[in-house]
Write a protein that holds these residues in place. Sequence first.
Motif, short mmCIF file in Angstrom:
data_model
loop_
_atom_site.label_atom_id
_atom_site.label_comp_id
_atom_site.label_asym_id
_atom_site.label_seq_id
_atom_site.Cartn_x
_atom_site.Cartn_y
_atom_site.Cartn_z
N GLY A 178 3.10 10.23 6.50
CA GLY A 178 3.60 9.06 5.78
C GLY A 178 4.86 8.47 6.36
N ASP A 232 -0.20 -0.35 11.04
CA ASP A 232 -1.03 -0.34 9.83
C ASP A 232 -0.47 -1.29 8.78
N PHE A 233 0.84 -1.21 8.57
CA PHE A 233 1.33 -2.08 7.49
C PHE A 233 1.49 -3.51 7.96
N ARG A 249 -0.69 -4.97 9.82
CA ARG A 249 -2.05 -5.48 9.61
C ARG A 249 -2.37 -5.63 8.13
N ALA A 250 -1.64 -4.90 7.28
CA ALA A 250 -1.92 -4.99 5.85
C ALA A 250 -1.41 -6.30 5.28
N ASN A 251 -0.63 -7.02 6.08
CA ASN A 251 -0.22 -8.36 5.67
C ASN A 251 -1.33 -9.30 6.09
N PHE A 252 -1.79 -10.13 5.17
CA PHE A 252 -3.01 -10.89 5.50
C PHE A 252 -2.83 -11.76 6.73
N TYR A 310 -5.43 -6.36 16.77
CA TYR A 310 -5.75 -4.98 17.15
C TYR A 310 -5.03 -4.53 18.41
N PHE A 329 6.70 6.11 9.35
CA PHE A 329 6.21 4.95 10.09
C PHE A 329 6.48 5.09 11.57
N LYS A 352 -3.85 -9.60 9.61
CA LYS A 352 -5.03 -8.75 9.54
C LYS A 352 -5.99 -9.16 10.64
N GLY A 353 -6.53 -8.17 11.37
CA GLY A 353 -7.44 -8.48 12.45
C GLY A 353 -6.80 -8.37 13.82
N LYS A 363 0.97 3.72 15.05
CA LYS A 363 0.00 3.52 13.98
C LYS A 363 0.66 3.11 12.68
N THR A 384 2.94 9.91 11.72
CA THR A 384 2.25 8.95 10.86
C THR A 384 1.41 9.66 9.81
#
Lengths: 348, 484
Positions: free
Chosen positions: B428, B438-439, B441-444, B450, B430, B447-448, B434, B425
């Motif tokens: 760079g 990570d990506f 979670r980067a989608n709204f 965990y 995937f 997000k949140g 992680k 990771t």
Amino acid sequence: MALGSNNEVNMKKTVFLGSIAVAGMTAGMGMADTLADVKARGELNCGVNTGLVGFAAPDANGNWAGFDIDLCKAVAAAVLGDPSKVKYVPTTGQTRFTALSSGEVDMLARNSTWTFSRDTDLKLDFAGVNYYDGQGFMVPKDLGVTSVKELDGATICIQTGTTTELNLADYFKANDLSYQPVNIDSNAEGEQQYMAGACDAYTTDISGLAATRAAFADPENHVILPEVVSKEPLGPAVRHGDNNWGDIVRWTLNALIAAEEYGVTSKNIEELVKSSDNPEVQRLLGVSGELGAMIGLDNEWAKRAIQASGNYGEIFAANIGEQTPIGLTRGLNAQWTQGGLLYAQPFR
Amino acid sequence: MSKTSTRDAAFFRETMLPPEPPPIREAGAVKWLRENLFSGPVNTLLTVLGLAIIWFLVSHFWDWFAHSVWNADSLAQCREIIAATWGEGARGACFAVIRERWHQYMFGFYPPSLYWRPLLAFGLLMVALAPILFSETQQIRRIVLVATTVATLLFMQVLGVPTAAFLLSAIVMIGATILAERHAGWLLIFSALYPLIGVFLLWGGTLWAPLMVLAGIGLGWLGWRLVGIVSPMLAVVAGILVTLIWWIGFTGEAAGDLQNLLPLGITSVQSEKFGGFLLAITIGVAGIALSLPIGIILALARRSDMFLVTSLAVIFIEFIRGVPLISLLFVASLLLNYFLPPGTDFDIILRVIIMVTVFAAAYMAEVIRGGLAALPKGQYEAADSLGLDYWKAQRLIILPQALKISIPGIVSTFIGMFKDTTLVTFVGLFDPLKGISDFVRANFAWKGIYWEPFIFTGAIFFIICFSMSRYSMYLERRLQRDNR
């Protein structure tokens, strides 16, 4: 989170990678013609974040979308005539600048802060600013705090190895306050610690705080304090030494900003090509003048860039604006005519 | 005294009593509990403590698990469903994220229409491993092969692969199973060819590339035979040289020319499309397969009498072991670009595999050296006294015993290496833990989130690593030759 990923450059590593970057630049100089490379390849290699809400994220089908992604698309449209001809290269805070200077990517659209040392020592050229950010603080409403100045002695969640950490130390020292840092590794972990009550306040970029707060189950119970303790101008970067390519990225960004100023949108652009009598719009859209030839492109480059995802305002509204869940207001990122800082140099 | 006889006795039992059941404290669950959990004050205390900890964990997390939501489009919707079902303030897991994104956790950005290729590659991997790992009896191999075939085809059905691809895979898998029944020996040829088949299935591209790689081996063999007439020693060198020169200098061009002449091939998939467990398993399997032989050679080299060989091995092993894996990965992803001529496209996954292999091989060498050192000196002397040369002695006498001793250490290194693949990771790529999270979670919408992705990927990692561990125990039992 913008901050988080924005500034996560360990200082030691910067020096190390910087010296490598210099070595790489001297090796690669004299043969820098990124435009020709991109055209020959038929694809733009765009360095992006590995995942940042609103700025860059792949969806369930693997298609990238976001504020930074749209800039990559605009450049690809201007240069190659097709906004889909982009290869998105995900870069981490550690690998981004080396990926650029080693030639792995043609440009970085990765919410990177434009700073003195990055512009000079790391041999990058920032092509402009596409988002003015700044570091802020979020606290639970119960804490009853209304200003950062009241955070004396507080525990603060902070990402290690970032400039946010340094900004925090600077600001608290300047205001003669003390604090207890709680070190975290990523934004997701920061949210978790903050929600668990491990820290009184959470600090990162305002855009990141807004997105984080919007994703909470109880956003109304958290406030973002009014102080902005640092300047974080985020912008696309290219390699130092290939000025023509730098011009292309800079003026593509300017074209998007100018388009909003002159009311050119992806909807009315075809109409304006035929009917606009504003000379600046005519030059921008390639109806008159020879601006394209001056940067080695055809005359419709800016028109295609604007058509890719719309003008700056449309891109902002679609990805991070008030209609999206992230709900950022334009603030500093409004046009200069609206009291913001966006000011595209004239197309003449 | 001697007159005493049975007739004088007051009582004499003439039939056997039926056996009494053991006292309640000495039987069944009570006995097990007494012996295993409450055998003394210390053990009793530990048992109570253990139970308390389990109770603490369960009572704190049970509701979170019990309130899991699997059908939702976003975290916000999960929260609504939980609040609606279990009342305001209830908490619960939102595994809906796994339901929506599990294919990305498995395959990264691999094109969904081509999912059958990694699946088939994985199924064939088990077929290729069967003659090596699962051939104690024909029955075990049969069970493994049939189970693999069924599982592979079942997964394909679940993922809805195109019918043509499904039929092709079914023919290949069932054909391999039948082949294993009829001509088990041929399966070894398949195992030897598998690296090329696996790479071709995963990355695709022209069929000429693997064929040209094979041609290199053929040319090497030819060189070996021709020079062999003159000198057998020179023949080995000539054979290796011819193969290497062909691979480095001509394979790419020849494959390209032939592809232009007669296009043969399947859709090419670029390395940056790889992600999730596909990436972890690709790197893990390649690293495991390569690091064992390299590790053996390094271990032998380190114990060699020749000064140059020993020093080189020591320098290599100590240097690699002294450097963290992350720094090797950074070298692979960043530094190499500066040293290679501009425009060289040196595949990032290949670079990472090389670094991971080198890293694991150094550890492997030390593990195997431990096995070599544990072997009694008599074994070496016995081999010498039989008049065996160095390689024969190693192959027939030393290594089989040394490797058997080293099995637990070897498998530990494998497991450690497989888990270390998540470190990619940082360059760079995937990885499932992680990078993908990570990506996602980067989608709204997510997000949140965990814990849920961690639990999901952790469970899969556990299954894979635990299987490896159980296999190593089975292997130890199977190879047990001591007098018990």
